[in-house]
Design an enzyme around this catalytic site. Sequence first.
Site, PDB file in Angstrom:
ATOM      1  N   ARG A  86     126.193   0.911  13.287  1.00  0.00           N
ATOM      2  CA  ARG A  86     127.410   0.208  13.731  1.00  0.00           C
ATOM      3  C   ARG A  86     128.514   1.233  13.986  1.00  0.00           C
ATOM      4  O   ARG A  86     129.238   1.157  14.970  1.00  0.00           O
ATOM      5  CB  ARG A  86     127.838  -0.805  12.668  1.00  0.00           C
ATOM      6  CG  ARG A  86     126.882  -1.996  12.577  1.00  0.00           C
ATOM      7  CD  ARG A  86     127.466  -3.123  11.740  1.00  0.00           C
ATOM      8  NE  ARG A  86     127.233  -2.985  10.329  1.00  0.00           N
ATOM      9  CZ  ARG A  86     126.254  -3.605   9.648  1.00  0.00           C
ATOM     10  NH1 ARG A  86     125.421  -4.402  10.268  1.00  0.00           N
ATOM     11  NH2 ARG A  86     126.128  -3.439   8.357  1.00  0.00           N
ATOM     12  N   CYS A 120     112.737  -3.067  12.578  1.00  0.00           N
ATOM     13  CA  CYS A 120     112.738  -3.016  11.112  1.00  0.00           C
ATOM     14  C   CYS A 120     111.358  -3.377  10.566  1.00  0.00           C
ATOM     15  O   CYS A 120     111.230  -3.805   9.421  1.00  0.00           O
ATOM     16  CB  CYS A 120     113.834  -3.903  10.526  1.00  0.00           C
ATOM     17  SG  CYS A 120     113.696  -5.622  10.993  1.00  0.00           S
TER      18      CYS A 120
HETATM   19  N1  SAH Z   1     122.277  -6.932  13.790  1.00  0.00           N
HETATM   20  C1  SAH Z   1     122.566  -7.771  12.653  1.00  0.00           C
HETATM   21  C2  SAH Z   1     121.338  -8.144  11.863  1.00  0.00           C
HETATM   22  C3  SAH Z   1     120.233  -8.841  12.648  1.00  0.00           C
HETATM   23  S1  SAH Z   1     119.079  -9.685  11.651  1.00  0.00           S
HETATM   24  C4  SAH Z   1     123.620  -7.084  11.794  1.00  0.00           C
HETATM   25  O1  SAH Z   1     123.954  -5.902  12.021  1.00  0.00           O
HETATM   26  O2  SAH Z   1     124.129  -7.731  10.869  1.00  0.00           O
HETATM   27  C5  SAH Z   1     118.144 -10.553  12.828  1.00  0.00           C
HETATM   28  C6  SAH Z   1     118.825 -11.789  13.422  1.00  0.00           C
HETATM   29  O3  SAH Z   1     117.988 -12.276  14.460  1.00  0.00           O
HETATM   30  C7  SAH Z   1     119.045 -12.950  12.469  1.00  0.00           C
HETATM   31  O4  SAH Z   1     120.401 -13.286  12.469  1.00  0.00           O
HETATM   32  C8  SAH Z   1     118.230 -14.128  13.078  1.00  0.00           C
HETATM   33  O5  SAH Z   1     118.911 -15.365  12.989  1.00  0.00           O
HETATM   34  C9  SAH Z   1     118.132 -13.696  14.522  1.00  0.00           C
HETATM   35  N2  SAH Z   1     116.968 -14.166  15.304  1.00  0.00           N
HETATM   36  C10 SAH Z   1     115.663 -14.201  14.944  1.00  0.00           C
HETATM   37  N3  SAH Z   1     114.894 -14.565  15.992  1.00  0.00           N
HETATM   38  C11 SAH Z   1     115.740 -14.776  17.043  1.00  0.00           C
HETATM   39  C12 SAH Z   1     115.550 -15.134  18.418  1.00  0.00           C
HETATM   40  N4  SAH Z   1     114.326 -15.358  18.913  1.00  0.00           N
HETATM   41  N5  SAH Z   1     116.629 -15.223  19.216  1.00  0.00           N
HETATM   42  C13 SAH Z   1     117.862 -14.997  18.715  1.00  0.00           C
HETATM   43  N6  SAH Z   1     118.098 -14.630  17.432  1.00  0.00           N
HETATM   44  C14 SAH Z   1     117.056 -14.525  16.612  1.00  0.00           C
END
Ligand code: SAH
Length: 401
Positions: free
Chosen positions: A216, A345
Site C-alpha cells: 500500500r 496469496c
Molecule cells: N486488498 C485488500 C484485501 C483483499 S482480500 C486489502 O488490502 O485490504 C480479498 C477480497 O476479495 C475480499 O474482500 C473478498 O470479498 C473479495 N473477493 C473474493 N472473490 C471476489 C470476486 N470474484 N470478485 C470481487 N471480489 C472478490
Amino acid sequence: MSLIIHYPTASLKPHKEESLLGGHLWIFSGALQQPPHWIEPGGLVDVKSSTGQFVARGYYNPRTDIAIRILTRDIEEAIDTGFLRRRIRSAVELRQVFDLNETNAYRLINSEGDGLPGLIVDRYAEVLVAQIHTAGMERLRPLIIDALMEETGSRGLLLRNDSQSRHREGLEVEEPQVAAGGVPTQVAVRENEVLFLIDPWQGQKTGFFLDQRDKRQALRKYVQAKRVLNCFSYTGGFSVYAALTSDKTHVTSVDISESAIEEARQHFILNGIDPNQHRFLIADVFDYLEQALREEVQFDVVVLDPPAFAKTQGARSQALKAYRRLNMLAMQVLRPGGILLTCSCSGVIGMDDLLGVVSQSAQRLQRKVQLLETFTQSVDHPINIAMPETGYLKAVFCRIG
Ligand code: SAH
C-alpha cells in the site's frame, strides 16, 4: 543441573530428520516409522531419528497430513508457559520496528514464521485478535491467553476461531469470543498514518489484511493524479492510500462483499476524502473487468489482490489459469505505459509462477512488461526461511507497455 523432560516418542524413517535440522517445522505422516501411541490429537511428542536420537519436540495430530509440527529442537525446553512467553517476547521485540504513532496495527505472531505453528495473533491498537488453527495449539490455549496478555499488556484478546480449516484438525468452528479483557466492535488504527476502523468481530480473517501494508505504501508513488482501479478492494486499503496522494487521483474500488465496500466508503470519509468523488462497486471482479473492456474504460493503474485461488498443490494448474485470465483482463483495461500491481496469496504459487503469469499474459496480448518491484509479505509476517511455503504472499509492480 538441567532437567531432561520426556514426552511420548514418534520415530522417523531413516534420513527424515534432515529437513528438521535445517529448520523445517513439519513432519508429514509418511515420514513416521512409528507414530506415537496413546496420545490425544494435539498432544506433545518427542521426535527421534531412526537411530533413536532426539531431533525435536512438537505436537501430533493423527488426522492431518502434517502429522507433527515442531515447537523446539532443544531437549531441555519444556512446552509450558515459559516457552510461550519466550516465543512471544521474541515476536514482540521484532515488532519494535514499528513507530506506534505511525502504525499501531500489525501481526504479532505469524505462526511458523515466529516459531509458533498454528497460532496467528494480530494487534489492533490496544487489542489482540488471535486465531488458533491446530489441535496442538488448541491444547495450549489457556497458557497462550495468559502469556499473550502478560507479555503485551493489551486491553483485550478476541479469539477468532471461526475458520472452516479447523474442521480438518478435528476442532470445532466457534463463534468469535473474548478470551481476556474487553474488545470493542470497532477499533481505530493507524497504518503509515492512514486511518482505518477495524471490526475484529466480523471483519474477514482477523479484520484487516496487514500483510499488504508495504505494498500500500509502495503504491503511493505511482498514483498521483491517476485513474486507479483497485480490484478485490476489501475495505479499501489500497484505495485510501491512493486517494490521499492527490485531489486529482480518481479511485474505483471493486469487491463482491457489500459490507466491505460500505466500509471502504467510510474509510474515505475517516481520512477526509469525499467518497462521492470516487467509485465503489459491489461486483465480481471478472464480470466488472469484462464489462469495462467492452465499454473501453481505461485506467492508469490497476491493483489485483485476489483471494487465494489455490489452497493445495492439486489446485495449482486451475489456479494458474485463473490468475492468467485475471491478469489478461487487467492488462486490457490498462493504458499503454500503465502500472499493474498484481498479487497472489496462494502458498503453492511461487514468485516465479506469478512472474510467469504476468509475462505469459502480456505475451498473449502482445504487450511489453517492465518489472519494477517485487515484494513478499510485510515485515510483521516473517518467513521461516527453511519453509518457503510460509512466504505465501507475492506481489509485483510492473509497467505494461
Ligand atoms: N486488498 C485488500 C484485501 C483483499 S482480500 C486489502 O488490502 O485490504 C480479498 C477480497 O476479495 C475480499 O474482500 C473478498 O470479498 C473479495 N473477493 C473474493 N472473490 C471476489 C470476486 N470474484 N470478485 C470481487 N471480489 C472478490
